[in-house]
Scaffold this motif. Structure first.
Motif, PDB file in Angstrom:
ATOM      1  N   TYR A  75      35.050  14.445 -68.890  1.00 37.72           N
ATOM      2  CA  TYR A  75      33.703  14.885 -68.534  1.00 37.72           C
ATOM      3  C   TYR A  75      33.186  14.010 -67.397  1.00 37.72           C
ATOM      4  CZ  TYR A  75      33.555  17.310 -73.036  1.00 37.72           C
ATOM      5  OH  TYR A  75      33.810  18.147 -74.094  1.00 37.72           O
ATOM      6  N   THR A  76      32.404  14.605 -66.509  1.00 35.47           N
ATOM      7  CA  THR A  76      31.724  13.827 -65.476  1.00 35.47           C
ATOM      8  C   THR A  76      30.227  14.096 -65.575  1.00 35.47           C
ATOM      9  OG1 THR A  76      32.019  15.571 -63.825  1.00 35.47           O
ATOM     10  CG2 THR A  76      33.673  13.828 -63.873  1.00 35.47           C
ATOM     11  N   ARG A  77      29.457  13.106 -65.204  1.00 36.17           N
ATOM     12  CA  ARG A  77      27.999  13.180 -65.302  1.00 36.17           C
ATOM     13  C   ARG A  77      27.386  13.320 -63.913  1.00 36.17           C
ATOM     14  NH1 ARG A  77      24.231   8.314 -67.714  1.00 36.17           N
ATOM     15  NH2 ARG A  77      22.302   9.503 -67.910  1.00 36.17           N
ATOM     16  N   THR A  78      26.465  14.257 -63.786  1.00 32.54           N
ATOM     17  CA  THR A  78      25.681  14.419 -62.568  1.00 32.54           C
ATOM     18  C   THR A  78      24.305  13.820 -62.833  1.00 32.54           C
ATOM     19  OG1 THR A  78      26.853  16.453 -62.021  1.00 32.54           O
ATOM     20  CG2 THR A  78      24.730  16.090 -60.930  1.00 32.54           C
ATOM     21  N   ILE A  79      23.885  12.918 -61.959  1.00 29.32           N
ATOM     22  CA  ILE A  79      22.599  12.246 -62.127  1.00 29.32           C
ATOM     23  C   ILE A  79      21.698  12.575 -60.951  1.00 29.32           C
ATOM     24  CG2 ILE A  79      21.434  10.015 -62.279  1.00 29.32           C
ATOM     25  CD1 ILE A  79      23.987   8.897 -63.550  1.00 29.32           C
ATOM     26  N   LYS A  80      20.478  13.019 -61.239  1.00 27.67           N
ATOM     27  CA  LYS A  80      19.458  13.251 -60.208  1.00 27.67           C
ATOM     28  C   LYS A  80      18.375  12.211 -60.409  1.00 27.67           C
ATOM     29  CE  LYS A  80      20.573  18.019 -59.715  1.00 27.67           C
ATOM     30  NZ  LYS A  80      20.160  19.340 -59.446  1.00 27.67           N
ATOM     31  N   TRP A  96      26.228  16.490 -68.312  1.00 25.69           N
ATOM     32  CA  TRP A  96      27.667  16.264 -68.361  1.00 25.69           C
ATOM     33  C   TRP A  96      28.393  17.584 -68.175  1.00 25.69           C
ATOM     34  CZ3 TRP A  96      29.983  11.557 -68.641  1.00 25.69           C
ATOM     35  CH2 TRP A  96      29.182  10.469 -68.980  1.00 25.69           C
ATOM     36  N   ASP A  97      29.439  17.582 -67.343  1.00 18.28           N
ATOM     37  CA  ASP A  97      30.273  18.758 -67.108  1.00 18.28           C
ATOM     38  C   ASP A  97      31.690  18.490 -67.596  1.00 18.28           C
ATOM     39  OD1 ASP A  97      28.375  20.440 -65.687  1.00 18.28           O
ATOM     40  OD2 ASP A  97      28.570  19.024 -64.027  1.00 18.28           O
ATOM     41  N   ASN A  98      32.254  19.437 -68.347  1.00 18.82           N
ATOM     42  CA  ASN A  98      33.627  19.331 -68.818  1.00 18.82           C
ATOM     43  C   ASN A  98      34.556  19.657 -67.653  1.00 18.82           C
ATOM     44  OD1 ASN A  98      36.182  19.690 -69.963  1.00 18.82           O
ATOM     45  ND2 ASN A  98      35.335  20.435 -71.870  1.00 18.82           N
ATOM     46  N   GLN A  99      35.435  18.727 -67.309  1.00 20.20           N
ATOM     47  CA  GLN A  99      36.365  18.913 -66.209  1.00 20.20           C
ATOM     48  C   GLN A  99      37.730  19.405 -66.681  1.00 20.20           C
ATOM     49  OE1 GLN A  99      35.356  18.585 -62.974  1.00 20.20           O
ATOM     50  NE2 GLN A  99      33.350  18.332 -63.939  1.00 20.20           N
ATOM     51  N   GLY A 100      37.887  19.598 -67.982  1.00 15.80           N
ATOM     52  CA  GLY A 100      39.129  20.133 -68.517  1.00 15.80           C
ATOM     53  C   GLY A 100      39.984  19.090 -69.199  1.00 15.80           C
ATOM     54  N   LYS A 101      41.210  19.519 -69.496  1.00 13.61           N
ATOM     55  CA  LYS A 101      42.165  18.661 -70.204  1.00 13.61           C
ATOM     56  C   LYS A 101      42.667  17.536 -69.304  1.00 13.61           C
ATOM     57  CE  LYS A 101      42.647  21.131 -74.008  1.00 13.61           C
ATOM     58  NZ  LYS A 101      42.241  20.660 -75.275  1.00 13.61           N
ATOM     59  N   THR A 102      42.996  16.425 -69.945  1.00 14.94           N
ATOM     60  CA  THR A 102      43.525  15.296 -69.212  1.00 14.94           C
ATOM     61  C   THR A 102      44.539  14.558 -70.075  1.00 14.94           C
ATOM     62  OG1 THR A 102      43.011  13.279 -68.029  1.00 14.94           O
ATOM     63  CG2 THR A 102      41.704  13.718 -69.957  1.00 14.94           C
ATOM     64  N   ARG A 103      45.417  13.862 -69.415  1.00 14.03           N
ATOM     65  CA  ARG A 103      46.344  12.991 -70.109  1.00 14.03           C
ATOM     66  C   ARG A 103      46.057  11.551 -69.759  1.00 14.03           C
ATOM     67  NH1 ARG A 103      51.803  15.620 -68.433  1.00 14.03           N
ATOM     68  NH2 ARG A 103      51.525  17.651 -69.351  1.00 14.03           N
ATOM     69  N   ARG A 104      44.949  11.301 -69.143  1.00 13.13           N
ATOM     70  CA  ARG A 104      44.595   9.975 -68.634  1.00 13.13           C
ATOM     71  C   ARG A 104      45.157   8.875 -69.455  1.00 13.13           C
ATOM     72  NH1 ARG A 104      40.435   5.819 -69.029  1.00 13.13           N
ATOM     73  NH2 ARG A 104      40.817   4.637 -67.208  1.00 13.13           N
TER      74      ARG A 104
END
Length: 85
Positions: A59-64, A77-85
């Motif tokens: 997930y990534t967060r957009t801040i205004k 927060w926006d879901n950016q999808g699956k990850t194997r990080r």
């Protein structure tokens, strides 16, 4: 899918600037990265692998911000999808 309200509350706090923090939330492993203000801006949510990285969702967060101020006006927060990080 929005974040769980308790997780959102945890991610609304300020932490050490520019760090990566490992934690656990309701049985899931989480890692979040903070920006220069100490606000979490990237979240990895899932199961931690033996190498310490998380397989799951990113997930990534957009801040205004308020004009001419570091104060947060809104964020999401926006879901950016699956990850194997």
């Amino acid at each position: 899918m929005p974040l769980h309200p308790e997780l959102d509350k945890k991610l609304s706090r300020l932490y050490e600037p520019r760090t990566s923090i490992d934690d656990v939330f309701k049985g899931y492993d989480i890692t979040f990265v903070t920006n220069e203000h100490g606000e979490p801006v990237t979240l990895f949510f899932g199961k931690r692998r033996p190498d310490g990285l998380i397989a799951g969702e990113r997930y990534t967060r957009t801040i205004k911000r308020q004009p001419d101020s570091p104060q947060v006006r809104a964020s999401h927060w926006d879901n950016q999808g699956k990850t194997r990080r």
